[in-house]
Design an enzyme around this catalytic site. Sequence first.
Site, short mmCIF file in Angstrom:
data_model
loop_
_atom_site.label_atom_id
_atom_site.label_comp_id
_atom_site.label_asym_id
_atom_site.label_seq_id
_atom_site.Cartn_x
_atom_site.Cartn_y
_atom_site.Cartn_z
N SER A 198 34.67 14.53 39.79
CA SER A 198 35.04 15.77 39.10
C SER A 198 35.30 16.86 40.13
O SER A 198 34.79 16.81 41.26
CB SER A 198 33.90 16.21 38.18
N TYR A 205 24.77 18.00 36.34
CA TYR A 205 26.04 17.27 36.33
C TYR A 205 26.78 17.41 37.66
O TYR A 205 27.22 16.42 38.25
CB TYR A 205 26.91 17.77 35.18
#
Length: 244
Positions: free
Chosen positions: A136, A149
């Site tokens: 990401s 995360y």
Amino acid sequence: MQMNFSGLRALVTGAGKGIGRDTVKALHVSGARVVAVTRTNGDLVSLSQECPGIEPVCVDLGDWEATERALGGVGPVDLLVNNAAVALMQPFLDTTKEVFDRSFNVNLRSVFQVSQIVARSMIERGVPGSIVNVSSMVSHVTYPGLAAYSSTKGAMTMLTKSMAMELGPHKIRVNSVNPTVVLTAMGRSVTSDPELARKLKERHPMRKFAEVEDVVNSILFLLSDRSASTSGSSIFVDAGYLAS
């Protein structure tokens, strides 16, 4: 992006929805035999109907022992896409042990475990291979509520490099794809606040988020021989965000 993966066997985690599901479909169309892994059986049933001949595996990759039972004997795999992830949002001060553990178990530990299983088989068979970790943009920049995360994705960056260094002598390439917000169900939940979505989009020079197809195309490129000299690298599918 049309590629030819005929004669190759691929394993895709997080195959039930979004990026993983479309990656399975793209590989299937391109001639690969695909092992589709997800924890939701209903998703595997519908995916098997769309892509006859895939090999469905239902397992929670956050469970080490269950993963070993399900995939320890998976057999020869030439291409691996580590896509399974959870995005559990909590402020740093409120992040619980359960959220921390679940985030790292699924987003990072499963990548470690599944990659070990697949890479060992590649080495035993003496064949080259390609592994793509779906990371990401928040491996490099983050936002409030994403402490757990983004930490998993930052760690994935170094894991990708370490794997590339150690597996390279065996002709196994390892890379990552690092997208911005992707318009999947998970991505839409992150940007469900219209004001947040507007502000975030404005920080992208291209004033857009990523489509699933954009990410899948980058994954296919890294899996293919068209990237034969690329390893230990990251492709940012971020509409120019990091440049800003």
